[in-house]
Scaffold this motif. Structure first.
Motif, short mmCIF file in Angstrom:
data_model
loop_
_atom_site.label_atom_id
_atom_site.label_comp_id
_atom_site.label_asym_id
_atom_site.label_seq_id
_atom_site.Cartn_x
_atom_site.Cartn_y
_atom_site.Cartn_z
N GLU A 1 0.89 -1.26 0.16
CA GLU A 1 0.09 0.12 -0.12
C GLU A 1 1.00 1.18 -0.13
O GLU A 1 1.98 1.36 1.00
N GLU A 2 0.63 2.28 -0.93
CA GLU A 2 1.35 3.50 -1.07
C GLU A 2 0.60 4.26 -1.94
O GLU A 2 -0.19 3.82 -2.76
N SER A 3 0.85 5.50 -1.77
CA SER A 3 0.15 6.70 -2.27
C SER A 3 1.22 7.58 -2.96
O SER A 3 2.04 8.01 -2.37
N TYR A 4 0.86 8.28 -3.91
CA TYR A 4 1.56 9.17 -4.53
C TYR A 4 0.49 10.45 -5.06
O TYR A 4 -0.62 10.14 -5.31
N ASN A 5 1.20 11.75 -5.38
CA ASN A 5 0.50 12.85 -6.05
C ASN A 5 1.49 13.47 -6.57
O ASN A 5 2.56 13.51 -6.45
N ASP A 6 1.06 14.30 -7.70
CA ASP A 6 2.17 14.95 -8.69
C ASP A 6 2.65 16.18 -8.01
O ASP A 6 3.35 16.80 -8.73
N THR A 7 2.28 16.45 -6.81
CA THR A 7 2.94 17.78 -6.14
C THR A 7 4.15 17.46 -5.26
O THR A 7 4.59 17.87 -4.61
N THR A 8 4.10 15.85 -5.22
CA THR A 8 5.24 15.49 -4.25
C THR A 8 5.99 14.45 -4.93
O THR A 8 6.24 13.21 -4.56
N LYS A 9 6.90 14.90 -5.81
CA LYS A 9 7.45 14.07 -6.98
C LYS A 9 8.71 13.23 -6.23
O LYS A 9 9.22 12.29 -6.61
N GLU A 10 8.99 13.91 -5.13
CA GLU A 10 10.04 13.43 -4.02
C GLU A 10 9.59 11.96 -3.53
O GLU A 10 10.49 11.27 -3.24
N ARG A 11 8.40 11.86 -3.42
CA ARG A 11 7.70 10.64 -2.83
C ARG A 11 7.81 9.38 -3.82
O ARG A 11 7.42 8.33 -3.55
N GLY A 12 8.30 9.67 -5.16
CA GLY A 12 8.41 8.64 -6.04
C GLY A 12 7.61 8.62 -7.35
O GLY A 12 7.73 7.79 -8.13
N LEU A 13 6.60 9.63 -7.44
CA LEU A 13 5.95 9.57 -8.71
C LEU A 13 6.58 10.61 -9.72
O LEU A 13 6.92 11.80 -9.34
N LYS A 14 6.88 10.18 -10.77
CA LYS A 14 7.27 10.70 -12.00
C LYS A 14 6.30 11.54 -12.66
O LYS A 14 6.76 12.62 -13.32
N ASP A 15 5.42 10.82 -13.35
CA ASP A 15 4.59 11.35 -14.26
C ASP A 15 3.27 10.23 -14.38
O ASP A 15 3.39 9.07 -13.94
N VAL A 16 2.14 10.80 -14.98
CA VAL A 16 1.19 9.94 -15.21
C VAL A 16 0.67 10.22 -16.62
O VAL A 16 0.51 11.40 -17.04
N GLU A 17 0.44 9.34 -17.42
CA GLU A 17 0.01 9.34 -18.68
C GLU A 17 -1.34 8.67 -19.07
O GLU A 17 -1.38 7.65 -18.78
N VAL A 18 -1.88 9.25 -20.05
CA VAL A 18 -3.20 8.36 -20.69
C VAL A 18 -2.99 8.33 -22.23
O VAL A 18 -2.76 9.35 -22.82
N LEU A 19 -2.98 7.25 -22.70
CA LEU A 19 -2.63 6.72 -24.17
C LEU A 19 -3.99 6.05 -24.61
O LEU A 19 -4.49 5.28 -24.11
N SER A 20 -4.31 6.61 -25.89
CA SER A 20 -5.40 5.78 -26.59
C SER A 20 -4.71 4.68 -27.11
O SER A 20 -3.56 4.73 -27.64
N LEU A 21 -5.60 3.53 -27.28
CA LEU A 21 -5.10 2.18 -28.10
C LEU A 21 -5.78 2.22 -29.38
O LEU A 21 -7.07 2.13 -29.17
N GLN A 22 -5.02 2.25 -30.24
CA GLN A 22 -5.66 1.93 -31.69
C GLN A 22 -5.25 0.33 -32.26
O GLN A 22 -4.21 0.20 -32.19
N VAL A 23 -6.17 -0.33 -32.53
CA VAL A 23 -5.92 -1.80 -33.04
C VAL A 23 -5.56 -1.62 -34.32
O VAL A 23 -6.21 -1.01 -35.11
N VAL A 24 -4.50 -2.30 -34.65
CA VAL A 24 -4.00 -2.27 -36.14
C VAL A 24 -4.05 -3.51 -36.88
O VAL A 24 -3.98 -4.53 -35.93
N GLY A 25 -3.86 -3.66 -37.88
CA GLY A 25 -3.95 -5.21 -38.65
C GLY A 25 -5.53 -5.70 -38.73
O GLY A 25 -6.48 -5.10 -38.78
#
Length: 451
Positions: free
Chosen positions: A143-167
């Motif tokens: 159990e651990e928590s992070y937020n993007d105002t406290t990067k020293e606690r271990g959180l570097k970034d959060v990303e959302v990426l859309s997924l497209q099926v190809v083929g």
């Protein structure tokens, strides 16, 4: 200036391996570059997406959703993952879990108790991430928590990426099938317990019709293999090339080796020819369907069965007739069959309709036209190519697409496979249902005539 994902090439390739089909990822949101309050707005018009939480350790954790969270409810296809440049671990929800796997409310997206992503507002808007162990997803995360105002606690970034099926593979199946051991056993048990609707009929006789190499004998062997739970190898009955085996052979399908017979008998005959000089004739096929042809009769191209033939049944009973016709077509060849074969099969289809015998088209070798299906037949109803081939088969026969069923016969395998079994048993179920529906309609018509 364009914003670039923190996923390096190696890590992205590991993430792509978690999916059974080729995908492309497109960055929608990056916490270090976008306003946190816009995080969930990015999901509104996206079908499938991935959330990646980059940790200061260099590792990443995240989740996949197959639909936007605004749709509400659980997402049975959702999963969590651990991600490094050299490995990716997929964490799917437990099949028997009755808990809600995914929930979205009050700007918080939750995957069980294992992963929570929230946009919080206090003096400033920030992103809150929480990890823990969970029974639904069976994570062993501490159990651990992070937020993007406290990067020293271990959180570097959060990303959302859309997924497209190809083929070739579509994001969602166009026919729904559950690919589980329980479904396979339910289909098998339903097949074994099936009773014919007619009291005078103990077994349904199903005739397989198709050109050379389409897989008629293989289908019979495959259905028997499903029931016996191991590979069976029976001799082939049909070929157009002399001195091929050209007799009528009826194979009763048993519940198990040495066990009681089921209500299904599969009848094999000589293959249809792609020209007028070879193969089963229309008149002989009609004679088989009407029950005039005796078991073991050897067909002779150019010499059709007549009332003078040895064993000819002048007055066949219900048990001697064919109760369903299966037209088999090869997915690899469905667009290259001869005009003669198409005309012959359509003529047969019309004559069989006049006899009030139900018909189904089996499309064989579907695994040979799509790589994903070759890897696992559970993708048969998400394959663009297979769907196109099924439509081509329907057009070839002049029948609705709903009459076309894809199958994968056992060929090189040494043991049976759950998903292949399900596809074969699903075809058997459709055959039995088609005959039941026809017999029921005939009973209704007979009752109406009597009244």
């Amino acid at each position: 200036m364009s914003i670039i994902s923190s996923l390096d090439l190696e890590t992205e390739q590991q993430l792509q391996k978690l999916f059974p089909y080729p995908i492309k990822l497109h960055l929608l949101f990056k916490a270090s570059q976008h306003t946190p309050g816009s995080l969930f707005k990015k999901f509104d018009d996206v079908g499938q997406f991935v959330i990646v939480v980059h940790l200061a350790s260099g590792a990443a954790r995240g989740a996949y959703l197959s639909k936007p969270p605004k749709n509400g409810g659980s997402d049975k296809d959702a999963f969590l993952f651990d991600l490094t440049t050299t490995n990716a671990t997929k964490i799917s929800p437990q099949d028997n879990s009755e808990s809600e796997t995914v929930a979205f409310a009050n700007s918080q997206l939750s995957f069980g108790k294992a992963f929570r992503l929230r946009v919080a507002c206090a003096l400033q808007t920030f992103i809150f991430v929480h990890f823990s162990s969970d029974e639904v997803f069976k994570t062993n995360w501490k159990e651990e928590s992070y937020n993007d105002t406290t990067k020293e606690r271990g959180l570097k970034d959060v990303e959302v990426l859309s997924l497209q099926v190809v083929g070739d593979v579509l994001p969602f199946p166009w026919r729904e099938v559950s690919w589980t051991d329980r479904v396979r056993e339910d289909l098998r048990e339903s097949f074994v317990s099936h009773k014919v609707m007619s009291e005078s009929l103990k077994s349904i006789r199903v005739l397989l019709l198709g050109p050379v190499g389409v897989g008629k004998s293989s289908f019979i062997n495959s259905v028997r293999s499903v029931m016996y739970k191991h590979m069976t190898h029976m001799p082939s009955c049909g070929t157009c090339a002399p001195p091929g085996f050209k007799k009528l052979k009826s194979s009763s399908i048993r519940a198990e080796r040495g066990g009681p017979a089921t209500s299904l008998t599969l009848c094999d005959v000589m293959a249809l020819g792609e020209d007028g000089a070879t193969g089963l004739s229309v008149s002989d096929a009609r004679a088989v369907i009407k029950g005039h042809v005796p078991e073991g009769y050897k067909f002779k191209p150019g010499t059709p069965l007549s009332s003078q033939s040895i064993g000819y049944r002048a007055e066949p009973g219900m048990k001697d007739k064919i109760h369903c016709a299966l037209f088999l077509l090869d997915a690899r060849k469905v667009t290259t069959y001869s005009d003669y074969l198409q005309k012959m099969m359509r003529r047969l289809q019309a004559e069989i309709s006049d006899l009030d015998v139900p018909q189904i088209v089996l499309l064989t070798h579907v695994d040979q036209v799509c790589h994903a299906v070759q890897e696992d037949v559970k993708y048969v109803y998400t394959s663009r190519t297979v769907k196109d081939k099924m439509q081509k088969a329907a057009d070839f026969m002049g029948m609705p697409l709903s009459f076309v069923l894809p199958v994968r016969n056992y060929a090189s395998e040494l043991s049976t496979n759950c998903n292949t079994d399900i596809l074969l048993l699903s075809a058997v179920r459709s055959i039995l249902q088609a005959v039941d529906d026809t017999l029921d309609d005939q009973c209704v018509c007979a009752s109406s005539s009597a009244d």
